[in-house]
Write a protein that holds these residues in place. Structure first.
Motif, PDB file in Angstrom:
ATOM      1  N   TRP A 286     -14.680  -2.971 -10.971  1.00 25.59           N
ATOM      2  CA  TRP A 286     -15.445  -1.939 -10.275  1.00 25.59           C
ATOM      3  C   TRP A 286     -16.935  -2.173 -10.505  1.00 25.59           C
TER       4      TRP A 286
ATOM      5  N   ASN B 287       0.819  -1.214   0.000  1.00 31.74           N
ATOM      6  CA  ASN B 287       0.000   0.000   0.000  1.00 31.74           C
ATOM      7  C   ASN B 287       0.851   1.262   0.000  1.00 31.74           C
TER       8      ASN B 287
ATOM      9  N   GLN C 146      -6.382  -3.162  -4.234  1.00 37.06           N
ATOM     10  CA  GLN C 146      -5.972  -2.799  -5.590  1.00 37.06           C
ATOM     11  C   GLN C 146      -6.697  -1.557  -6.086  1.00 37.06           C
ATOM     12  N   PHE C 147      -7.972  -1.420  -5.728  1.00 36.45           N
ATOM     13  CA  PHE C 147      -8.719  -0.235  -6.132  1.00 36.45           C
ATOM     14  C   PHE C 147      -8.220   1.000  -5.370  1.00 36.45           C
TER      15      PHE C 147
ATOM     16  N   HIS D 208      -3.772   7.110  -7.090  1.00 36.57           N
ATOM     17  CA  HIS D 208      -2.905   7.689  -8.129  1.00 36.57           C
ATOM     18  C   HIS D 208      -3.733   8.466  -9.149  1.00 36.57           C
ATOM     19  N   GLU D 209      -4.923   7.959  -9.467  1.00 32.86           N
ATOM     20  CA  GLU D 209      -5.747   8.583 -10.504  1.00 32.86           C
ATOM     21  C   GLU D 209      -6.545   9.783  -9.993  1.00 32.86           C
TER      22      GLU D 209
ATOM     23  N   GLU E  24      -5.269   1.600  -4.119  1.00 34.46           N
ATOM     24  CA  GLU E  24      -3.971   2.032  -4.638  1.00 34.46           C
ATOM     25  C   GLU E  24      -4.111   2.683  -6.014  1.00 34.46           C
ATOM     26  N   GLU E  25      -4.907   2.060  -6.868  1.00 37.53           N
ATOM     27  CA  GLU E  25      -5.099   2.593  -8.223  1.00 37.53           C
ATOM     28  C   GLU E  25      -5.728   3.981  -8.183  1.00 37.53           C
ATOM     29  N   PHE E  26      -6.782   4.134  -7.405  1.00 37.60           N
ATOM     30  CA  PHE E  26      -7.505   5.399  -7.374  1.00 37.60           C
ATOM     31  C   PHE E  26      -6.737   6.498  -6.635  1.00 37.60           C
TER      32      PHE E  26
END
Length: 218
Positions: free
Chosen positions: A100, A14, A145-146, A152-153, A148-150
């Protein structure tokens, strides 16, 4: 569907954790915890009957386990395990992996659609509320995973981790089930900025309305 949790340790990958500001600090938190214990316990007693009924319905409609557990991210990035009544076909993510939430998801069973509209699938998490991993009201916990991804986005997405995740939340009663992550982040931040007894009571009431009327999964 579901995940093997045997080797689930107290750490997850994370990188977003270091970007989280300090936890929310307010004199309301002790009262909020008391609210969780008292109402979480009172709600779980009648909910256990509902859970039992839908355990039977889930097994009647499709083969597989009645419950499934997932790794989620809790307060300040702490890993937690969330348990739900199974609303999808068994092994629904074996080919697609984590996806999602979306409308008209063909992985969801008929019983699952009803449970999601009324949030009955979330009732087992009352035990997590009583335990202290979650709160009745707060940002919904997301999968690692969501998150961490979000983070960044969508700048600031990880700041929703400054407060305990909730069984229901501001974003759930004011956004659709497939709400955009960026919008979800904004709504959760609004909750954090205005956290208090009045806010929690209103979300609690709005959640009950959704459960009773089945006014859309959120």
């Amino acid at each position: 569907m579901g995940e093997n949790l045997k080797n689930y340790t107290t750490t997850i990958n994370n990188s977003f954790v270091e970007k989280i500001s300090e936890p929310v600090r307010t004199k309301y938190l002790p009262l909020k915890r008391l609210f969780d214990i008292v109402f979480g316990t009172l709600l779980f007693i009648p909910s256990s009957v509902v859970i039992l009924v839908f355990m039977i319905l889930v097994r009647w409609e499709t083969p597989g386990k009645c419950f499934y557990s997932q790794k989620r991210v809790g307060l300040m990035g702490k890993p937690i395990v969330v348990t739900k009544l199974r609303s999808m076909y068994s092994n629904a993510e074996s080919k697609s992996g984590a996806i999602w939430a979306k409308k008209n998801d063909d992985r969801i069973t008929k019983v699952g659609h009803f449970m999601r509209k009324t949030r009955i699938d979330e009732l087992p998490q009352l035990l997590s509320v009583i335990k202290g991993d979650m709160s009745l009201i707060g940002p919904r916990p997301e999968r690692p995973q969501f998150t961490e991804e979000f983070s960044h986005e969508y700048p600031g997405f990880e700041q929703r981790l400054r407060i305990k995740p909730g069984l229901s939340g501001y974003a759930q009663v004011h956004g659709g089930y497939d709400i955009d992550p960026g919008k979800k982040s904004q709504l959760d931040q609004h909750y954090i900025d205005n956290i208090g007894l009045k806010m929690d009571c209103q979300i609690f009431i709005d959640t009950i309305k959704i459960v009773v009327t089945g006014d859309g999964a959120r």
